[in-house]
Design a protein around this motif. Structure first.
Motif, mmCIF file in Angstrom:
data_model
loop_
_atom_site.group_PDB
_atom_site.id
_atom_site.type_symbol
_atom_site.label_atom_id
_atom_site.label_comp_id
_atom_site.label_asym_id
_atom_site.label_seq_id
_atom_site.Cartn_x
_atom_site.Cartn_y
_atom_site.Cartn_z
ATOM 1 N N ILE A 163 -19.530 8.025 -60.903
ATOM 2 C CA ILE A 163 -19.494 9.210 -61.567
ATOM 3 C C ILE A 163 -18.675 8.978 -62.566
ATOM 4 N N GLN A 164 -17.454 8.209 -62.589
ATOM 5 C CA GLN A 164 -16.258 8.350 -63.553
ATOM 6 C C GLN A 164 -17.076 7.722 -64.926
ATOM 7 N N GLN A 165 -18.052 6.980 -64.698
ATOM 8 C CA GLN A 165 -18.834 6.570 -66.106
ATOM 9 C C GLN A 165 -19.915 7.454 -66.550
ATOM 10 N N VAL A 166 -20.143 8.706 -65.840
ATOM 11 C CA VAL A 166 -20.939 9.476 -66.542
ATOM 12 C C VAL A 166 -20.532 10.757 -66.905
ATOM 13 N N GLY A 167 -19.082 11.020 -66.699
ATOM 14 C CA GLY A 167 -18.522 12.429 -66.808
ATOM 15 C C GLY A 167 -17.015 12.165 -66.831
ATOM 16 N N ASN A 168 -16.355 13.144 -67.268
ATOM 17 C CA ASN A 168 -14.950 13.242 -67.100
ATOM 18 C C ASN A 168 -14.410 13.735 -65.786
ATOM 19 N N VAL A 169 -13.688 12.948 -65.148
ATOM 20 C CA VAL A 169 -13.201 13.681 -63.644
ATOM 21 C C VAL A 169 -11.779 13.800 -64.026
ATOM 22 N N THR A 170 -11.462 15.371 -63.524
ATOM 23 C CA THR A 170 -9.868 15.559 -63.797
ATOM 24 C C THR A 170 -9.393 16.641 -62.487
ATOM 25 N N VAL A 171 -8.258 16.699 -62.466
ATOM 26 C CA VAL A 171 -7.661 17.315 -61.326
ATOM 27 C C VAL A 171 -6.990 18.485 -61.887
ATOM 28 N N GLU A 229 -5.940 21.521 -60.610
ATOM 29 C CA GLU A 229 -5.292 22.026 -59.748
ATOM 30 C C GLU A 229 -4.916 20.985 -58.570
ATOM 31 N N ALA A 230 -4.082 21.497 -57.691
ATOM 32 C CA ALA A 230 -3.704 20.457 -56.411
ATOM 33 C C ALA A 230 -4.996 20.206 -55.546
ATOM 34 N N ARG A 231 -5.771 21.175 -55.381
ATOM 35 C CA ARG A 231 -6.939 21.083 -54.521
ATOM 36 C C ARG A 231 -8.294 21.120 -55.198
ATOM 37 N N ILE A 232 -8.239 20.951 -56.564
ATOM 38 C CA ILE A 232 -9.714 21.005 -57.232
ATOM 39 C C ILE A 232 -9.846 19.768 -57.889
ATOM 40 N N ILE A 233 -11.204 19.023 -57.969
ATOM 41 C CA ILE A 233 -11.629 18.161 -58.700
ATOM 42 C C ILE A 233 -12.740 18.657 -59.408
ATOM 43 N N GLN A 234 -12.608 18.522 -60.795
ATOM 44 C CA GLN A 234 -13.672 18.970 -61.821
ATOM 45 C C GLN A 234 -14.203 17.936 -62.570
ATOM 46 N N ILE A 235 -15.335 17.779 -62.462
ATOM 47 C CA ILE A 235 -16.242 16.932 -63.135
ATOM 48 C C ILE A 235 -17.086 17.250 -64.167
ATOM 49 N N ALA A 236 -16.807 16.943 -65.438
ATOM 50 C CA ALA A 236 -17.425 17.447 -66.684
ATOM 51 C C ALA A 236 -18.381 16.189 -67.289
ATOM 52 N N PRO A 237 -19.778 16.381 -66.798
ATOM 53 C CA PRO A 237 -20.673 15.266 -67.288
ATOM 54 C C PRO A 237 -20.988 15.362 -68.814
ATOM 55 N N TRP A 238 -21.283 14.039 -69.408
ATOM 56 C CA TRP A 238 -21.443 14.069 -70.683
ATOM 57 C C TRP A 238 -22.701 14.542 -71.158
ATOM 58 N N GLU A 239 -23.727 14.517 -70.089
ATOM 59 C CA GLU A 239 -24.929 14.993 -70.342
ATOM 60 C C GLU A 239 -25.321 16.076 -69.376
ATOM 61 N N LYS A 240 -25.548 17.415 -69.709
ATOM 62 C CA LYS A 240 -25.765 18.507 -68.872
ATOM 63 C C LYS A 240 -26.874 18.046 -67.914
ATOM 64 N N SER A 241 -27.903 17.365 -68.191
ATOM 65 C CA SER A 241 -28.921 16.880 -67.304
ATOM 66 C C SER A 241 -28.603 16.268 -66.124
ATOM 67 N N LEU A 242 -27.211 15.671 -66.208
ATOM 68 C CA LEU A 242 -26.831 15.002 -64.820
ATOM 69 C C LEU A 242 -26.130 15.785 -63.727
ATOM 70 N N ILE A 243 -25.776 17.169 -63.915
ATOM 71 C CA ILE A 243 -25.465 17.882 -63.177
ATOM 72 C C ILE A 243 -26.058 18.115 -61.613
ATOM 73 N N LYS A 244 -27.429 18.132 -61.740
ATOM 74 C CA LYS A 244 -28.044 17.972 -60.598
ATOM 75 C C LYS A 244 -27.976 16.748 -59.751
ATOM 76 N N GLU A 245 -27.987 15.603 -60.701
ATOM 77 C CA GLU A 245 -27.678 14.443 -59.998
ATOM 78 C C GLU A 245 -26.589 14.093 -59.391
ATOM 79 N N ILE A 246 -25.562 14.269 -60.140
ATOM 80 C CA ILE A 246 -24.148 14.386 -59.424
ATOM 81 C C ILE A 246 -23.988 15.264 -58.291
#
Length: 183
Positions: A50-58, A60-77
């Motif tokens: 996952i770290q190679q197909v999008g930006n993984v950030t935290v 807030e303390a209890r939230i992980i956010q994944i911003a895929p570089w390609e919108k088409s990957l949202i469903k796959e992730i």
């Protein structure tokens, strides 16, 4: 250190690092991006971290956010997260995926500590198996031109290494258990 012992030292180090990575994937109430380390997304037919197909950030303390570089990957992730053993349902707004980690209950924390101790024991068993393999190899050297004293020295060095790694694993178990039990 004797090269014959160094081989087993390297194996023990790998076993220790494997256990460390295993512990990193156990969530302790706070969002830790390492819980995603083992997940793979189908990226044009290739299983990709996952770290190679999008930006993984935290954010807030209890939230992980994944911003895929390609919108088409949202469903796959999302599919990769749902089929994993993380136990969290992802939510998305069309641009990013959010994983909200619930507060751990006291019972769940105790279960996680048990899991940590079990994995720690497995790590110690792996270290002891490496020691056994080393000792067996050293005993075979006795049939060659190696003195018994030299073999005894090699076995002693291997035992010291085993003790060191078992102690390190105990420290790792303690620190991860404290992390899990801290509210």
């Amino acid at each position: 250190m004797d090269a014959r012992v160094q081989v087993y030292s390297d194996k023990m180090q790998k076993a220790y690092e494997f256990l460390e990575a295993d512990f990193a994937a156990i969530r302790a109430g706070r969002a830790n991006p390492h819980v995603l380390d083992k997940l793979r997304v189908d990226y044009y037919g290739t299983p990709t971290p996952i770290q190679q197909v999008g930006n993984v950030t935290v954010p807030e303390a209890r939230i992980i956010q994944i911003a895929p570089w390609e919108k088409s990957l949202i469903k796959e992730i999302e599919k990769a997260i749902m089929t994993s053993d993380i136990g969290i349902n992802p939510s998305n707004d069309g641009n990013v995926i959010r994983l909200v980690f619930p507060e751990l209950t006291e019972e769940r924390r105790k279960d996680l500590v048990k899991e940590v101790k079990k994995k720690g024991e497995e790590g110690k068993v792996a270290i002891r198996n490496i020691r056994r393999d080393g000792n067996d190899a050293f005993k075979k050297l006795a049939k060659t031109e190696v003195s018994e004293d030299e073999i005894k020295g090699l076995e002693d060095d291997l035992q010291k290494l085993t003790d060191k790694y078992v102690k390190d694993i105990d420290a790792l178990i303690d620190s991860k258990s404290k992390e899990i039990m801290t509210v």
